[in-house]
Write a protein that holds these residues in place. Sequence first.
Motif, PDB file in Angstrom:
ATOM      1  N   ASP A  89     -22.298   1.840  -3.789  1.00 40.49           N
ATOM      2  CA  ASP A  89     -21.108   1.867  -2.929  1.00 40.49           C
ATOM      3  C   ASP A  89     -20.549   0.463  -2.731  1.00 40.49           C
ATOM      4  O   ASP A  89     -19.326   0.256  -2.736  1.00 40.49           O
ATOM      5  CB  ASP A  89     -21.450   2.489  -1.571  1.00 40.49           C
ATOM      6  N   GLU A  90     -21.451  -0.506  -2.539  1.00 37.29           N
ATOM      7  CA  GLU A  90     -20.994  -1.885  -2.346  1.00 37.29           C
ATOM      8  C   GLU A  90     -20.334  -2.418  -3.611  1.00 37.29           C
ATOM      9  O   GLU A  90     -19.325  -3.126  -3.552  1.00 37.29           O
ATOM     10  CB  GLU A  90     -22.172  -2.770  -1.942  1.00 37.29           C
ATOM     11  N   HIS A  91     -20.917  -2.074  -4.760  1.00 40.47           N
ATOM     12  CA  HIS A  91     -20.319  -2.535  -6.013  1.00 40.47           C
ATOM     13  C   HIS A  91     -18.947  -1.895  -6.227  1.00 40.47           C
ATOM     14  O   HIS A  91     -17.994  -2.553  -6.688  1.00 40.47           O
ATOM     15  CB  HIS A  91     -21.238  -2.202  -7.184  1.00 40.47           C
ATOM     16  N   ALA A  92     -18.819  -0.623  -5.877  1.00 43.14           N
ATOM     17  CA  ALA A  92     -17.525   0.057  -6.015  1.00 43.14           C
ATOM     18  C   ALA A  92     -16.487  -0.591  -5.102  1.00 43.14           C
ATOM     19  O   ALA A  92     -15.327  -0.804  -5.501  1.00 43.14           O
ATOM     20  CB  ALA A  92     -17.678   1.540  -5.692  1.00 43.14           C
ATOM     21  N   ALA A  93     -16.897  -0.921  -3.869  1.00 45.14           N
ATOM     22  CA  ALA A  93     -15.970  -1.576  -2.940  1.00 45.14           C
ATOM     23  C   ALA A  93     -15.570  -2.954  -3.454  1.00 45.14           C
ATOM     24  O   ALA A  93     -14.407  -3.366  -3.330  1.00 45.14           O
ATOM     25  CB  ALA A  93     -16.626  -1.691  -1.562  1.00 45.14           C
ATOM     26  N   PHE A  94     -16.539  -3.660  -4.044  1.00 45.79           N
ATOM     27  CA  PHE A  94     -16.242  -4.980  -4.623  1.00 45.79           C
ATOM     28  C   PHE A  94     -15.218  -4.852  -5.746  1.00 45.79           C
ATOM     29  O   PHE A  94     -14.254  -5.632  -5.832  1.00 45.79           O
ATOM     30  CB  PHE A  94     -17.548  -5.598  -5.125  1.00 45.79           C
ATOM     31  N   GLN A  95     -15.415  -3.861  -6.615  1.00 46.50           N
ATOM     32  CA  GLN A  95     -14.480  -3.664  -7.722  1.00 46.50           C
ATOM     33  C   GLN A  95     -13.089  -3.293  -7.212  1.00 46.50           C
ATOM     34  O   GLN A  95     -12.064  -3.734  -7.759  1.00 46.50           O
ATOM     35  CB  GLN A  95     -15.012  -2.576  -8.661  1.00 46.50           C
ATOM     36  N   GLU A  96     -13.032  -2.476  -6.157  1.00 46.50           N
ATOM     37  CA  GLU A  96     -11.735  -2.121  -5.574  1.00 46.50           C
ATOM     38  C   GLU A  96     -11.042  -3.352  -5.009  1.00 46.50           C
ATOM     39  O   GLU A  96      -9.819  -3.509  -5.134  1.00 46.50           O
ATOM     40  CB  GLU A  96     -11.925  -1.074  -4.477  1.00 46.50           C
ATOM     41  N   THR A  97     -11.827  -4.225  -4.396  1.00 48.78           N
ATOM     42  CA  THR A  97     -11.251  -5.459  -3.850  1.00 48.78           C
ATOM     43  C   THR A  97     -10.710  -6.341  -4.964  1.00 48.78           C
ATOM     44  O   THR A  97      -9.620  -6.926  -4.845  1.00 48.78           O
ATOM     45  CB  THR A  97     -12.312  -6.226  -3.042  1.00 48.78           C
ATOM     46  N   ILE A  98     -11.477  -6.446  -6.062  1.00 48.21           N
ATOM     47  CA  ILE A  98     -11.021  -7.253  -7.199  1.00 48.21           C
ATOM     48  C   ILE A  98      -9.740  -6.661  -7.788  1.00 48.21           C
ATOM     49  O   ILE A  98      -8.774  -7.378  -8.090  1.00 48.21           O
ATOM     50  CB  ILE A  98     -12.114  -7.335  -8.277  1.00 48.21           C
ATOM     51  N   THR A  99      -9.710  -5.333  -7.931  1.00 45.54           N
ATOM     52  CA  THR A  99      -8.520  -4.676  -8.485  1.00 45.54           C
ATOM     53  C   THR A  99      -7.307  -4.908  -7.582  1.00 45.54           C
ATOM     54  O   THR A  99      -6.205  -5.245  -8.052  1.00 45.54           O
ATOM     55  CB  THR A  99      -8.771  -3.167  -8.647  1.00 45.54           C
ATOM     56  N   GLY A 100      -7.520  -4.727  -6.268  1.00 49.04           N
ATOM     57  CA  GLY A 100      -6.423  -4.960  -5.327  1.00 49.04           C
ATOM     58  C   GLY A 100      -5.977  -6.412  -5.328  1.00 49.04           C
ATOM     59  O   GLY A 100      -4.775  -6.708  -5.237  1.00 49.04           O
ATOM     60  N   THR A 101      -6.936  -7.330  -5.446  1.00 49.09           N
ATOM     61  CA  THR A 101      -6.598  -8.755  -5.476  1.00 49.09           C
ATOM     62  C   THR A 101      -5.784  -9.096  -6.714  1.00 49.09           C
ATOM     63  O   THR A 101      -4.779  -9.828  -6.645  1.00 49.09           O
ATOM     64  CB  THR A 101      -7.889  -9.599  -5.440  1.00 49.09           C
ATOM     65  N   ASN A 102      -6.209  -8.570  -7.859  1.00 47.19           N
ATOM     66  CA  ASN A 102      -5.466  -8.836  -9.101  1.00 47.19           C
ATOM     67  C   ASN A 102      -4.053  -8.262  -9.033  1.00 47.19           C
ATOM     68  O   ASN A 102      -3.082  -8.886  -9.497  1.00 47.19           O
ATOM     69  CB  ASN A 102      -6.218  -8.246 -10.296  1.00 47.19           C
ATOM     70  N   ASP A 103      -3.934  -7.071  -8.464  1.00 50.20           N
ATOM     71  CA  ASP A 103      -2.608  -6.460  -8.339  1.00 50.20           C
ATOM     72  C   ASP A 103      -1.726  -7.276  -7.395  1.00 50.20           C
ATOM     73  O   ASP A 103      -0.531  -7.495  -7.655  1.00 50.20           O
ATOM     74  CB  ASP A 103      -2.752  -5.024  -7.830  1.00 50.20           C
ATOM     75  N   PHE A 104      -2.338  -7.745  -6.299  1.00 48.67           N
ATOM     76  CA  PHE A 104      -1.599  -8.577  -5.349  1.00 48.67           C
ATOM     77  C   PHE A 104      -1.163  -9.878  -6.017  1.00 48.67           C
ATOM     78  O   PHE A 104      -0.019 -10.339  -5.844  1.00 48.67           O
ATOM     79  CB  PHE A 104      -2.486  -8.865  -4.134  1.00 48.67           C
ATOM     80  N   ALA A 105      -2.075 -10.489  -6.802  1.00 45.62           N
ATOM     81  CA  ALA A 105      -1.747 -11.740  -7.491  1.00 45.62           C
ATOM     82  C   ALA A 105      -0.610 -11.525  -8.490  1.00 45.62           C
ATOM     83  O   ALA A 105       0.273 -12.387  -8.650  1.00 45.62           O
ATOM     84  CB  ALA A 105      -2.989 -12.276  -8.203  1.00 45.62           C
ATOM     85  N   ARG A 106      -0.613 -10.372  -9.174  1.00 52.49           N
ATOM     86  CA  ARG A 106       0.465 -10.080 -10.122  1.00 52.49           C
ATOM     87  C   ARG A 106       1.809  -9.975  -9.405  1.00 52.49           C
ATOM     88  O   ARG A 106       2.827 -10.516  -9.873  1.00 52.49           O
ATOM     89  CB  ARG A 106       0.149  -8.774 -10.860  1.00 52.49           C
ATOM     90  N   GLN A 107       1.803  -9.303  -8.244  1.00 51.98           N
ATOM     91  CA  GLN A 107       3.050  -9.163  -7.493  1.00 51.98           C
ATOM     92  C   GLN A 107       3.546 -10.516  -6.984  1.00 51.98           C
ATOM     93  O   GLN A 107       4.758 -10.798  -7.005  1.00 51.98           O
ATOM     94  CB  GLN A 107       2.841  -8.213  -6.314  1.00 51.98           C
ATOM     95  N   VAL A 108       2.617 -11.349  -6.528  1.00 55.18           N
ATOM     96  CA  VAL A 108       3.007 -12.691  -6.074  1.00 55.18           C
ATOM     97  C   VAL A 108       3.628 -13.470  -7.226  1.00 55.18           C
ATOM     98  O   VAL A 108       4.662 -14.152  -7.067  1.00 55.18           O
ATOM     99  CB  VAL A 108       1.792 -13.433  -5.495  1.00 55.18           C
TER     100      VAL A 108
END
Length: 366
Positions: free
Chosen positions: A328-347
């Motif tokens: 579960d922690e690894h899945a949450a980490f991956q979701e955070t990385i995915t969200g961060t990358n998407d946020f960085a792309r939008q920025v």
Amino acid sequence: MSERGGFIELERTVESITVGVRHRTEYGDLALLIASIERDGLLQPITITPDGMLVCGARRLAAITQLGWRTVNVWVRSGITDRLGALLAEQDDNVLHKPLTPTEQATLYRELKDIMAEDAAQRQAATQFGPGGKHGGESGDANLASPYTGEAGASRAQAARMVTGRASYTTLERIAHLQTLAEDPEQTEEVRQRAREELAAIETGSPVYPAFQRINAQTSIAELERIANDADADEVARHHASVAADHIRQTPADMKTAELERLATEALRRVKEQAKTKKPRPLRPAPEQDDQPVPQFPVRAFRVLWSEMANWWLHYDPADIAHALTDDEHAAFQETITGTNDFARQVAEHRATANTAQDAPAKATA
């Protein structure tokens, strides 16, 4: 029958001699000894106690048994009826004849050490309470032992010296540890079997220390698997233990024993420490689409967050993180990385748009 100083020589039937528990279990090749006895007779009589218990001469007894002797001249000693005296007599007899094997030495060492520890306790009690105290007066076995201190290190050193002629007991202790594991019903069958295999290899000349390191690694793996399968253990600890055990079992077969031992013991230490510490707050998963709107933070908070996280990946070992995170922690980490990358792309897109808008008036002026 004849009587000499300290013993009586008489004839006794071979079958009436009791061998009992011996530390020498491997008699070696008896062919030369049998040939010598056939040619010259028994040059040194077998030594027994008054009740027929063998003290010295197990190989000679085995040889004359093979020769079919019905009777044999023996020496009967009456001054070594206690266990320590018998052990010392056996040790003296073996030193002068076929050397004990490494595991036989360790077995004799263990028993000598235990008896000497008991003897030391008797002496200490006699000294403490005095002749009139509960433990005062004669103390049996203590009268046969040479003086020594009751400290564990001194007892081990003296026991080792009596068995091998040297005070170094480290190798004997390591073999004794293997013997203990091989006999311990609390250990897994895999650990016991591995210990037996290592002992058999030592008997044929394999070095002791690598065997000691391998069994340490094996016991650490067994403990990790025990934690992983313990339904009452903390769920996170069980997960960490399972991952660590699998990781160690998948190490290359040619890995050095010292490195294997280090990996296994360190993994077990980490799991035990993690089980003792307070559970960390789990990583928060990304919000579902139908959740309430997430509050927005000011840009200043963003700057603080990322200044604190600068080069964060340099401060962690990926292998440690991989072993430590639950699914579960690894899945949450991956979701955070995915969200961060998407946020960085939008920025990046917004910055590109803003730069294009700024460049347009400049080009028009030019």
